[in-house]
Design a protein around this motif. Structure first.
Motif, PDB file in Angstrom:
ATOM      1  N   ILE A  92       0.846  -1.202   0.000  1.00 13.73           N
ATOM      2  CA  ILE A  92       0.000   0.000   0.000  1.00 13.73           C
ATOM      3  C   ILE A  92       0.881   1.251   0.000  1.00 13.73           C
ATOM      4  CG2 ILE A  92      -1.720   1.342   1.307  1.00 13.73           C
ATOM      5  CD1 ILE A  92      -2.828  -1.254   2.428  1.00 13.73           C
ATOM      6  N   ASP A  93       2.016   1.180   0.714  1.00 14.34           N
ATOM      7  CA  ASP A  93       2.914   2.339   0.771  1.00 14.34           C
ATOM      8  C   ASP A  93       3.961   2.336  -0.348  1.00 14.34           C
ATOM      9  OD1 ASP A  93       3.791   0.150   2.287  1.00 14.34           O
ATOM     10  OD2 ASP A  93       4.779   1.341   3.822  1.00 14.34           O
TER      11      ASP A  93
ATOM     12  N   THR B 124      -1.854  -4.023  -5.813  1.00 13.27           N
ATOM     13  CA  THR B 124      -1.551  -3.561  -4.464  1.00 13.27           C
ATOM     14  C   THR B 124      -1.799  -4.670  -3.457  1.00 13.27           C
ATOM     15  OG1 THR B 124      -2.136  -1.298  -5.059  1.00 13.27           O
ATOM     16  CG2 THR B 124      -2.023  -1.797  -2.715  1.00 13.27           C
TER      17      THR B 124
ATOM     18  N   PRO C 200      -2.233  -5.723   0.172  1.00 18.84           N
ATOM     19  CA  PRO C 200      -2.766  -4.845   1.228  1.00 18.84           C
ATOM     20  C   PRO C 200      -1.962  -4.894   2.530  1.00 18.84           C
ATOM     21  CG  PRO C 200      -4.113  -6.789   1.057  1.00 18.84           C
ATOM     22  CD  PRO C 200      -3.088  -6.906  -0.032  1.00 18.84           C
ATOM     23  N   ILE C 201      -0.745  -4.406   2.451  1.00 20.70           N
ATOM     24  CA  ILE C 201       0.109  -4.346   3.634  1.00 20.70           C
ATOM     25  C   ILE C 201       0.836  -2.999   3.617  1.00 20.70           C
ATOM     26  CG2 ILE C 201       2.042  -5.504   2.443  1.00 20.70           C
ATOM     27  CD1 ILE C 201       2.731  -6.899   5.094  1.00 20.70           C
ATOM     28  N   VAL C 202       0.966  -2.382   4.777  1.00 25.53           N
ATOM     29  CA  VAL C 202       1.800  -1.182   4.894  1.00 25.53           C
ATOM     30  C   VAL C 202       3.126  -1.656   5.485  1.00 25.53           C
ATOM     31  CG1 VAL C 202       2.025   1.121   5.890  1.00 25.53           C
ATOM     32  CG2 VAL C 202      -0.231   0.283   5.247  1.00 25.53           C
ATOM     33  N   LEU C 203       4.188  -1.624   4.675  1.00 22.33           N
ATOM     34  CA  LEU C 203       5.476  -2.191   5.101  1.00 22.33           C
ATOM     35  C   LEU C 203       6.250  -1.239   6.010  1.00 22.33           C
ATOM     36  CD1 LEU C 203       6.735  -3.879   1.801  1.00 22.33           C
ATOM     37  CD2 LEU C 203       5.946  -5.037   3.874  1.00 22.33           C
TER      38      LEU C 203
ATOM     39  N   SER D  39     -10.168  -1.306 -12.611  1.00 26.17           N
ATOM     40  CA  SER D  39      -9.805  -1.653 -11.249  1.00 26.17           C
ATOM     41  C   SER D  39     -10.479  -2.967 -10.921  1.00 26.17           C
ATOM     42  CB  SER D  39     -10.280  -0.559 -10.291  1.00 26.17           C
ATOM     43  OG  SER D  39      -9.990  -0.940  -8.966  1.00 26.17           O
ATOM     44  N   GLU D  40      -9.701  -3.889 -10.379  1.00 30.63           N
ATOM     45  CA  GLU D  40     -10.264  -5.218 -10.103  1.00 30.63           C
ATOM     46  C   GLU D  40      -9.717  -5.734  -8.778  1.00 30.63           C
ATOM     47  OE1 GLU D  40      -9.972  -7.621 -13.560  1.00 30.63           O
ATOM     48  OE2 GLU D  40     -11.165  -9.259 -12.711  1.00 30.63           O
ATOM     49  N   ARG D  41     -10.605  -6.325  -7.981  1.00 28.62           N
ATOM     50  CA  ARG D  41     -10.146  -6.930  -6.728  1.00 28.62           C
ATOM     51  C   ARG D  41      -9.961  -8.427  -6.925  1.00 28.62           C
ATOM     52  NH1 ARG D  41     -12.715  -6.873  -1.887  1.00 28.62           N
ATOM     53  NH2 ARG D  41     -14.732  -7.010  -2.919  1.00 28.62           N
TER      54      ARG D  41
ATOM     55  N   ASN E 255     -10.594 -11.204  -2.658  1.00 28.22           N
ATOM     56  CA  ASN E 255     -11.290 -10.386  -1.656  1.00 28.22           C
ATOM     57  C   ASN E 255     -10.339  -9.570  -0.775  1.00 28.22           C
ATOM     58  OD1 ASN E 255     -13.863  -9.631  -0.963  1.00 28.22           O
ATOM     59  ND2 ASN E 255     -13.909 -10.972   0.841  1.00 28.22           N
ATOM     60  N   ALA E 256      -9.156  -9.257  -1.271  1.00 29.18           N
ATOM     61  CA  ALA E 256      -8.172  -8.582  -0.416  1.00 29.18           C
ATOM     62  C   ALA E 256      -7.197  -7.701  -1.200  1.00 29.18           C
ATOM     63  CB  ALA E 256      -7.371  -9.618   0.369  1.00 29.18           C
ATOM     64  N   ILE E 257      -6.884  -8.135  -2.413  1.00 27.04           N
ATOM     65  CA  ILE E 257      -5.870  -7.461  -3.228  1.00 27.04           C
ATOM     66  C   ILE E 257      -6.580  -6.624  -4.285  1.00 27.04           C
ATOM     67  CG2 ILE E 257      -4.154  -7.971  -5.046  1.00 27.04           C
ATOM     68  CD1 ILE E 257      -3.363 -10.451  -3.315  1.00 27.04           C
ATOM     69  N   VAL E 258      -6.016  -5.475  -4.637  1.00 25.00           N
ATOM     70  CA  VAL E 258      -6.619  -4.683  -5.707  1.00 25.00           C
ATOM     71  C   VAL E 258      -5.578  -4.398  -6.788  1.00 25.00           C
ATOM     72  CG1 VAL E 258      -6.218  -2.437  -4.571  1.00 25.00           C
ATOM     73  CG2 VAL E 258      -8.043  -2.673  -6.266  1.00 25.00           C
TER      74      VAL E 258
ATOM     75  N   ASN F 169      -4.940  -2.021 -10.145  1.00 31.13           N
ATOM     76  CA  ASN F 169      -5.385  -0.844 -10.883  1.00 31.13           C
ATOM     77  C   ASN F 169      -4.583  -0.693 -12.167  1.00 31.13           C
ATOM     78  OD1 ASN F 169      -7.300   0.067  -8.865  1.00 31.13           O
ATOM     79  ND2 ASN F 169      -5.524   0.577  -7.609  1.00 31.13           N
TER      80      ASN F 169
END
Lengths: 177, 177
Positions: free
Chosen positions: B10-11, B134, B136-139, B160-162, B165-168, B170
């Motif tokens: 995410i970051d 992306t 979904p983790i902020v490292l 945009s596609e997920r 149920n957790a990753i996106v 773009n």
């Protein structure tokens, strides 16, 4: 529940190299979509923002935009500036204590705003949800939303929505095992 | 058409503080979704990667994963390492010239891979599409995908596609006026 609702560039900046946010509005938005802001705002009880964000909001050429309590984190201001009495409350101390204190007063859903404030809440693992609107520009420098953390934080993307055929907004919820 | 297909936190990191990419696989993927990789790969004619990415791919405990020509950018290697003859071609020079040269050979759709290489292509405004997955983790630190640029680059999010149920993921396409 502490949430973030913020826009960044593709490369994760909240302001450009000149500390400007003009690029937030480069994408035409003919129908004036609020991109989920009002829905987010309805669900919160109060805002918690840093001093810089407060100064930024004050600099906008508009009336005070919030109709909910605003708590401004500051270790240096000792009184509310003239004209903002009844609009903001100054607060300082350890973030976990502040959150507990606000929750006890019935402010359960807090909107955490401002780059440094969001970074400090993440450092304390006090962010439960982030709604990040990605403006489709690579700025190549500026003020980053995220900073250094001692430990990685896991989230999951629970929703993704495109606006005006150009902008994407992703919802990330913290997953704690 | 030069495209990027890469995963970040995410970051915005492509590797963590220990230069590890283990966190790419923290989200369960029971149905082994390729998250669009094969579709992307079908549309490209060749890969262009930096020396570091080549070394990374070589370090993987698997057969050579690419069935399309791979051009490795390097100013220091003077011959293809043993065992990689016929798999890679070394290339060096100005990126705009390299792209023109490859296009003339019929390699029109190039998959640009590797952090430094992507940054250098962006500096030369030679990226047309970025597919960014992306995790979904902020490292909180590591090796960033994006670097400094002299000029901002405008894109638009076209899809945009997920996943799981957790990753996106773009898709951003360059908009040039």
């Amino acid at each position: 529940m502490n949430s973030v609702f913020i826009a960044t560039s593709i490369d994760g900046y909240i302001a450009d190299k000149n500390n400007s946010i003009d690029w937030l509005h480069t994408i035409p938005n003919p129908e004036n979509s609020d991109m989920g802001f009002n829905e987010h705002f309805e669900h919160i009880d109060a805002l918690v923002m840093g001093r810089n964000t407060f100064d930024l909001v004050c600099s906008f050429d508009c009336d005070w935009p919030y109709n909910k309590p605003v708590f401004v984190l500051s270790n240096t201001m000792d009184s509310v500036p003239k004209g903002y009495e009844g609009k903001i409350t100054l607060i300082s101390g350890e973030l976990a204590h502040i959150v507990k204190y606000l929750n006890l007063q019935g402010f359960n859903n807090l909107y955490i705003d401002g780059g440094i404030t969001i970074q400090n809440f993440l450092k304390a693992d006090l962010i439960d949800k982030m709604i990040i609107t990605t403006i489709p520009i690579v700025l190549g420098g500026g003020i980053a939303l995220f900073g250094e953390l001692n430990q990685a934080l896991n989230f999951k993307c629970t929703k993704s929505e495109r606006y005006v055929n150009a902008i994407v907004q992703n919802h990330f919820e913290r997953t704690r095992q």
